[in-house]
Design a protein around this motif. Structure first.
Motif, PDB file in Angstrom:
ATOM      1  N   MET A 150      15.204  31.255  19.901  1.00 18.13           N
ATOM      2  CA  MET A 150      15.490  31.587  21.279  1.00 18.13           C
ATOM      3  C   MET A 150      16.996  31.484  21.522  1.00 18.13           C
ATOM      4  SD  MET A 150      13.770  30.260  24.804  1.00 18.13           S
ATOM      5  CE  MET A 150      14.045  28.551  24.606  1.00 18.13           C
ATOM      6  N   PHE A 151      17.654  30.511  20.904  1.00 16.66           N
ATOM      7  CA  PHE A 151      19.086  30.344  21.085  1.00 16.66           C
ATOM      8  C   PHE A 151      19.850  31.556  20.567  1.00 16.66           C
ATOM      9  CE2 PHE A 151      23.255  28.775  19.715  1.00 16.66           C
ATOM     10  CZ  PHE A 151      23.746  28.326  20.936  1.00 16.66           C
ATOM     11  N   SER A 152      19.395  32.130  19.449  1.00 16.51           N
ATOM     12  CA  SER A 152      20.099  33.291  18.881  1.00 16.51           C
ATOM     13  C   SER A 152      20.006  34.497  19.808  1.00 16.51           C
ATOM     14  CB  SER A 152      19.552  33.626  17.497  1.00 16.51           C
ATOM     15  OG  SER A 152      18.194  33.974  17.573  1.00 16.51           O
ATOM     16  N   GLU A 153      18.844  34.678  20.488  1.00 14.65           N
ATOM     17  CA  GLU A 153      18.705  35.790  21.418  1.00 14.65           C
ATOM     18  C   GLU A 153      19.625  35.613  22.623  1.00 14.65           C
ATOM     19  OE1 GLU A 153      16.109  34.217  20.136  1.00 14.65           O
ATOM     20  OE2 GLU A 153      14.984  35.748  19.038  1.00 14.65           O
ATOM     21  N   ILE A 154      19.730  34.393  23.112  1.00 14.22           N
ATOM     22  CA  ILE A 154      20.610  34.125  24.263  1.00 14.22           C
ATOM     23  C   ILE A 154      22.062  34.337  23.845  1.00 14.22           C
ATOM     24  CG2 ILE A 154      21.425  32.325  25.832  1.00 14.22           C
ATOM     25  CD1 ILE A 154      18.549  31.253  25.853  1.00 14.22           C
ATOM     26  N   SER A 155      22.424  33.868  22.650  1.00 11.94           N
ATOM     27  CA  SER A 155      23.795  34.053  22.149  1.00 11.94           C
ATOM     28  C   SER A 155      24.110  35.539  22.011  1.00 11.94           C
ATOM     29  CB  SER A 155      23.967  33.364  20.804  1.00 11.94           C
ATOM     30  OG  SER A 155      23.843  31.978  20.951  1.00 11.94           O
ATOM     31  N   ALA A 156      23.144  36.313  21.473  1.00 13.81           N
ATOM     32  CA  ALA A 156      23.362  37.749  21.319  1.00 13.81           C
ATOM     33  C   ALA A 156      23.525  38.415  22.683  1.00 13.81           C
ATOM     34  CB  ALA A 156      22.202  38.378  20.544  1.00 13.81           C
ATOM     35  N   GLY A 157      22.715  37.991  23.646  1.00  8.83           N
ATOM     36  CA  GLY A 157      22.830  38.542  24.998  1.00  8.83           C
ATOM     37  C   GLY A 157      24.178  38.210  25.618  1.00  8.83           C
ATOM     38  N   TYR A 158      24.625  36.979  25.422  1.00 10.66           N
ATOM     39  CA  TYR A 158      25.936  36.571  25.950  1.00 10.66           C
ATOM     40  C   TYR A 158      27.049  37.373  25.292  1.00 10.66           C
ATOM     41  CZ  TYR A 158      30.037  33.751  26.971  1.00 10.66           C
ATOM     42  OH  TYR A 158      31.273  33.332  27.373  1.00 10.66           O
ATOM     43  N   ALA A 159      26.968  37.552  23.969  1.00  6.83           N
ATOM     44  CA  ALA A 159      27.997  38.303  23.247  1.00  6.83           C
ATOM     45  C   ALA A 159      28.049  39.755  23.745  1.00  6.83           C
ATOM     46  CB  ALA A 159      27.735  38.253  21.743  1.00  6.83           C
ATOM     47  N   SER A 160      26.879  40.362  23.974  1.00  5.22           N
ATOM     48  CA  SER A 160      26.852  41.747  24.469  1.00  5.22           C
ATOM     49  C   SER A 160      27.445  41.843  25.861  1.00  5.22           C
ATOM     50  CB  SER A 160      25.418  42.279  24.470  1.00  5.22           C
ATOM     51  OG  SER A 160      24.935  42.390  23.155  1.00  5.22           O
ATOM     52  N   LEU A 161      27.160  40.885  26.709  1.00  7.34           N
ATOM     53  CA  LEU A 161      27.728  40.901  28.060  1.00  7.34           C
ATOM     54  C   LEU A 161      29.242  40.689  28.021  1.00  7.34           C
ATOM     55  CD1 LEU A 161      24.995  38.969  30.064  1.00  7.34           C
ATOM     56  CD2 LEU A 161      25.508  41.408  30.137  1.00  7.34           C
ATOM     57  N   LYS A 162      29.710  39.833  27.128  1.00  9.82           N
ATOM     58  CA  LYS A 162      31.156  39.618  26.975  1.00  9.82           C
ATOM     59  C   LYS A 162      31.822  40.913  26.510  1.00  9.82           C
ATOM     60  CE  LYS A 162      34.585  36.584  24.834  1.00  9.82           C
ATOM     61  NZ  LYS A 162      35.547  37.619  24.777  1.00  9.82           N
ATOM     62  N   ALA A 163      31.198  41.599  25.535  1.00  8.88           N
ATOM     63  CA  ALA A 163      31.751  42.866  25.053  1.00  8.88           C
ATOM     64  C   ALA A 163      31.787  43.882  26.187  1.00  8.88           C
ATOM     65  CB  ALA A 163      30.932  43.391  23.883  1.00  8.88           C
ATOM     66  N   ALA A 164      30.751  43.909  27.017  1.00 13.87           N
ATOM     67  CA  ALA A 164      30.714  44.830  28.155  1.00 13.87           C
ATOM     68  C   ALA A 164      31.853  44.519  29.123  1.00 13.87           C
ATOM     69  CB  ALA A 164      29.363  44.744  28.855  1.00 13.87           C
ATOM     70  N   LYS A 165      32.115  43.250  29.352  1.00 11.42           N
ATOM     71  CA  LYS A 165      33.211  42.852  30.240  1.00 11.42           C
ATOM     72  C   LYS A 165      34.547  43.324  29.676  1.00 11.42           C
ATOM     73  CE  LYS A 165      35.777  38.824  31.507  1.00 11.42           C
ATOM     74  NZ  LYS A 165      36.469  38.158  30.473  1.00 11.42           N
ATOM     75  N   ASP A 166      34.732  43.140  28.372  1.00  7.04           N
ATOM     76  CA  ASP A 166      35.972  43.584  27.731  1.00  7.04           C
ATOM     77  C   ASP A 166      36.139  45.098  27.855  1.00  7.04           C
ATOM     78  OD1 ASP A 166      36.435  40.959  27.038  1.00  7.04           O
ATOM     79  OD2 ASP A 166      35.707  41.188  24.972  1.00  7.04           O
TER      80      ASP A 166
END
Length: 160
Positions: free
Chosen positions: A1-17
């Motif tokens: 579950m932690f890996s899915e949340i981390s992946a979601g956070y990384a995708s949102l960070k990339a979207a922000k960039d």
């Protein structure tokens, strides 16, 4: 579950960039490319977060099931304390209410097999055989086990 949340956070960070990079772009073609990339990252983030949510719901269901099983086992342990294992004539064993636990209940035996599996299978008298007039036969309706004992070794005689 932690890996899915981390992946979601990384995708949102990339979207922000990417959004910050849009402000520096000059051409429509470049803006469209960035928009497509942004949509991809947002979709990845959503999928990762949905996967995490699904795992969390599955884990919550499992925890709820295990808690119910623990409660059932504790209730059985408390109920089982009222009984004792008794050896009958003929070598069979049954569980019988301990002295003082009867509380107005009629006398009965519990099947040892069912009892050891956390269930109360009340042994029922069965028709006797003509060649064994001094014997009593009892059967368990749950597991179909049967036992034979002397007619004096019945619950009525043993509880009094």
């Amino acid at each position: 579950m932690f890996s899915e949340i981390s992946a979601g956070y990384a995708s949102l960070k990339a979207a922000k960039d990417i959004i910050q990079g849009i402000n520096a772009l000059n051409t429509n073609a470049t803006v469209n490319e960035v928009k497509v990339a942004l949509q991809g990252h947002i979709l990845d983030a959503q999928q990762s977060l949905f996967a995490a949510q699904e795992k969390q719901a599955t884990a919550a269901d499992r925890i709820r099931h295990l808690e119910q099983e623990i409660m059932r086992m504790k209730a059985w342990e408390q109920e089982a304390q009222k009984y004792e294992l008794v050896n009958l004539e003929g070598g069979s064993c049954v569980y019988m209410l301990k002295l003082g636990m009867r509380e107005g209940q009629p006398p009965y035996w519990l099947c040892a097999h069912c009892f050891d599996n956390g269930q109360k299978g009340i042994l029922q008298p069965q028709p006797g055989k003509k060649e064994m007039p001094d014997k009593a036969i009892y059967g368990c309706p749950a597991c179909k086990n049967a036992l034979t004992t002397h007619w004096r070794s019945t619950p009525e005689y043993m509880m009094d």
